[in-house]
Structures are given as C-alpha cells and as structure tokens.
Design a protein around this motif. Structure first.
Motif, mmCIF file in Angstrom:
data_model
loop_
_atom_site.group_PDB
_atom_site.id
_atom_site.type_symbol
_atom_site.label_atom_id
_atom_site.label_comp_id
_atom_site.label_asym_id
_atom_site.label_seq_id
_atom_site.Cartn_x
_atom_site.Cartn_y
_atom_site.Cartn_z
ATOM 1 N N ALA A 12 -3.774 4.025 -7.095
ATOM 2 C CA ALA A 12 -2.333 4.400 -7.373
ATOM 3 C C ALA A 12 -1.136 3.990 -7.017
ATOM 4 N N ASP A 13 -1.341 3.550 -5.779
ATOM 5 C CA ASP A 13 0.139 3.250 -5.093
ATOM 6 C C ASP A 13 0.062 1.737 -5.112
ATOM 7 N N PRO A 14 0.663 0.875 -5.778
ATOM 8 C CA PRO A 14 0.692 -0.531 -5.772
ATOM 9 C C PRO A 14 1.423 -1.121 -4.423
ATOM 10 N N ARG A 15 2.095 -0.345 -3.538
ATOM 11 C CA ARG A 15 2.754 -0.923 -2.445
ATOM 12 C C ARG A 15 1.915 -1.103 -1.517
ATOM 13 N N SER A 16 0.733 -0.539 -1.532
ATOM 14 C CA SER A 16 -0.208 -0.444 -0.309
ATOM 15 C C SER A 16 -1.765 -0.607 -0.755
ATOM 16 N N ALA A 20 -4.174 6.056 -3.305
ATOM 17 C CA ALA A 20 -2.859 6.538 -3.005
ATOM 18 C C ALA A 20 -2.937 7.821 -1.950
ATOM 19 N N PRO A 21 -2.022 7.664 -0.793
ATOM 20 C CA PRO A 21 -2.262 8.661 0.145
ATOM 21 C C PRO A 21 -2.370 10.122 -0.306
ATOM 22 N N ALA A 22 -1.748 10.378 -1.404
ATOM 23 C CA ALA A 22 -1.875 11.855 -1.803
ATOM 24 C C ALA A 22 -3.452 11.988 -2.130
ATOM 25 N N ASP A 26 -6.102 14.665 -0.443
ATOM 26 C CA ASP A 26 -6.800 15.757 -1.291
ATOM 27 C C ASP A 26 -8.187 15.582 -1.102
ATOM 28 N N VAL A 27 -8.566 14.340 -1.016
ATOM 29 C CA VAL A 27 -10.284 14.324 -0.767
ATOM 30 C C VAL A 27 -10.758 14.973 0.675
ATOM 31 N N LEU A 28 -9.782 14.524 1.731
ATOM 32 C CA LEU A 28 -10.219 15.227 2.774
ATOM 33 C C LEU A 28 -9.888 16.428 2.814
ATOM 34 N N ASP A 29 -8.908 17.074 2.311
ATOM 35 C CA ASP A 29 -8.829 18.674 2.426
ATOM 36 C C ASP A 29 -10.132 19.349 1.796
ATOM 37 N N ASP A 30 -10.606 18.551 0.527
ATOM 38 C CA ASP A 30 -11.622 19.006 -0.111
ATOM 39 C C ASP A 30 -12.781 19.124 1.062
ATOM 40 N N ALA A 53 -13.509 5.467 1.630
ATOM 41 C CA ALA A 53 -14.097 6.168 3.160
ATOM 42 C C ALA A 53 -13.375 5.763 4.235
ATOM 43 N N ALA A 54 -12.830 4.375 4.495
ATOM 44 C CA ALA A 54 -12.447 4.041 5.316
ATOM 45 C C ALA A 54 -11.008 4.503 5.616
ATOM 46 N N GLN A 55 -10.298 4.970 4.454
ATOM 47 C CA GLN A 55 -8.976 5.816 4.578
ATOM 48 C C GLN A 55 -9.199 7.094 4.804
ATOM 49 N N LEU A 56 -10.264 7.667 4.618
ATOM 50 C CA LEU A 56 -10.542 8.995 5.080
ATOM 51 C C LEU A 56 -10.757 8.911 6.501
ATOM 52 N N VAL A 57 -11.421 8.199 7.097
ATOM 53 C CA VAL A 57 -11.685 8.050 8.524
ATOM 54 C C VAL A 57 -10.388 8.100 9.262
ATOM 55 N N ALA A 58 -9.591 7.267 8.723
ATOM 56 C CA ALA A 58 -8.131 7.149 9.453
ATOM 57 C C ALA A 58 -7.431 8.026 9.257
ATOM 58 N N LEU A 59 -7.494 9.059 8.040
ATOM 59 C CA LEU A 59 -6.575 9.767 7.979
ATOM 60 C C LEU A 59 -7.068 11.089 8.953
ATOM 61 N N ALA A 60 -8.457 11.221 8.635
ATOM 62 C CA ALA A 60 -9.038 12.367 9.565
ATOM 63 C C ALA A 60 -8.571 12.278 10.942
ATOM 64 N N ARG A 61 -8.783 10.975 11.560
ATOM 65 C CA ARG A 61 -8.341 10.867 13.114
ATOM 66 C C ARG A 61 -6.898 11.113 13.447
#
Length: 276
Positions: A12-16, A20-22, A26-30, A53-61
C-alpha cells in the motif's frame, strides 16, 4: 518481443517496495501476541507471501527477535525425482508445484529443528534451473525464535473423488483426461501434508480478489525473477499461463474455504493492498 513490465513488490506504500510498514508491524504483532514459533502465511500465487515474510524477518530482528523465512517451495522434490514420478505415474507429475511435488518429511524435519532451536541446514531450490541445490550449498542456521513459513496451499483440504471428475482448465482436459494426475495430487494432499500443517502455530490467509488474478500476478513474479538473473532464461508468458493451470484446481477449491480454516484473513485488492 513482449516488453517486461517494471515490477515493485506488492503493498500500500508506493514510496517503498513491499507491504506498508504499518501492515507488516500489525502482522508481526499478531505472531508475537500468540506466542508463535511457526507463523504461516498462505495465499494465491503472486500474493506477495515471500515479500512480506522477508519484511517480517527484518522487522523482527529490529525488535531483537531471531526470525527467519521458510517457503514450501524450498521443499520441492528434485527434478530427477519428479521425472521418475512422471514416468511411473503420470507425465504431469514431472512439473513442480502441486501437492505431491514436495518432500514433506524433509519439511517436517527442518521445521522441528527450527522450533527446537537446533542447528539445521535449509534446503534451497533453484527455480530457473528447476533443481534443488546440492546439500553442501544449503545455508546452516542455529535455530530461530520465530519462523515465517509461507506457501500457497497451507491447510487446504483434499476434494472428494466426485469433485475431481470434471476438468477445471485446458491442462486437465487435454493432458489429464482420465484424471490420474489430479487424483494423485489430491490423494497426496489428503495423505501426506497433515503432519506438516500440524506444526504451524497460526495461519494468516492473504485473500486476493480471486483465482482469475493469478496469471497476471504470477507473470509479474517471473519478470522480477528474470530481472534478478538477467543472464538466465526464466519462463515466457505462454509458459507462465500454462504453469498456473497446475495450481488452479487446488486454488479454486481452497480460496473460499481458507477464511474458515485460517486463524486470520486479510483481503487484498488487485494491487495487493490490504482492504480489511
């Protein structure tokens, strides 16, 4: 020559690139709220499962959680094993993708090692060469606190034998007129995958608009793969259109059922933007 479109990852974020990071947060929080060791993400081909999945790995770390991504595609049977199935049972079984084309025992072994924090080698599959990499080239990991396990048919149930009678597309009509291939895949889904599904702590279903969206999304994936490996030949568009037919039956069966099976469902629009 057909021009290959410029592809960015879904979101949803066209800049990246990516979701979308939010939404990723939210998925990682779940996953963390439910104390998951193995959090599974399913959805039709091209939904963006590997991307998130790759985004979640990065955020988790970033949050100090040891996380890693795993895909059902990592466990494809090697090319030679599928060729043998093609000779012994039905020619269509030489093509990777549908139920029956995975080494489920290996998947269970790897998931168990990761759940228990043991070191293990992670299988890797070269999709352009259509072969599993040699074991010596598999990366070694020491375990993980959170495994993001993604794939396109997690927990989809098998169909009744009666439901297999009529072909769902030209591939089944022309190349599997007796239903031998689809019966084999269905039997494998009913028999072989339950032990793997039982190891998934929680299932997120990214529900795209429908199966008719898959050919375009899968073609975008192939363009991305080709761009990453310009010196190698990925599938052409006609090859992609044939390839997605191997997945169509299970996809059409699972798409309306998964909202009741999954622990959480998030609907996506045709641009893969979450609309829930």
């Amino acid at each position: 020559m057909t021009a290959r479109p410029q592809i960015t990852a879904p979101g949803a974020d066209p800049r990246s690139p990516g979701y979308a990071p939010a939404f990723v947060a939210d998925v990682l929080d779940d996953a963390l709220a439910h104390d998951c060791r193995v959090y599974s993400i399913t959805g039709l081909q091209g939904t963006g499962k590997s991307t998130i999945a790759a985004q979640l790995v990065a955020l988790a770390r970033e949050r100090g959680v040891r996380a890693m991504a795993l895909s059902i595609d990592d466990f494809y049977l090697d090319h030679d094993a599928r060729v043998r199935l093609g000779h012994e049972v039905h020619p269509l079984l030489a093509t990777r993708g549908p139920p029956g084309s995975h080494d489920v025992a290996l998947a269970c072994e790897v998931v168990d090692a990761l759940r228990e924090g043991r070191g293990t080698r992670l299988p890797r599959f070269d999709k352009i060469a259509d072969r599993r990499l040699p074991r010596a080239e598999w990366p070694v990991v020491d375990g993980a606190e959170l495994v993001l396990f993604e794939g396109w048919f997690q927990k989809v149930p098998a169909q009744s034998p009666e439901a297999l009678a009529d072909p769902v597309n030209a591939l089944e009509r022309d190349e599997d007129p007796d239903g031998i291939w689809r019966a084999y895949c269905n039997d494998s889904l009913a028999r072989d995958y339950a032990p793997l599904w039982s190891r998934l702590d929680r299932l997120l279903f990214l529900q795209g608009p429908g199966v008719d969206q898959v050919p375009e999304w899968r073609w975008q994936q192939e363009c991305t793969l080709q761009a990453a490996h310009p010196d190698r030949a990925a599938m052409t568009r006609p090859q992609v259109l044939r390839f997605v037919q191997f997945f169509e039956r299970v996809s059409r069966h699972g798409w309306p059922l998964l909202p009741e099976i999954a622990d959480r469902t998030v609907r996506l629009d045709a641009s893969r933007r979450p609309i829930d």
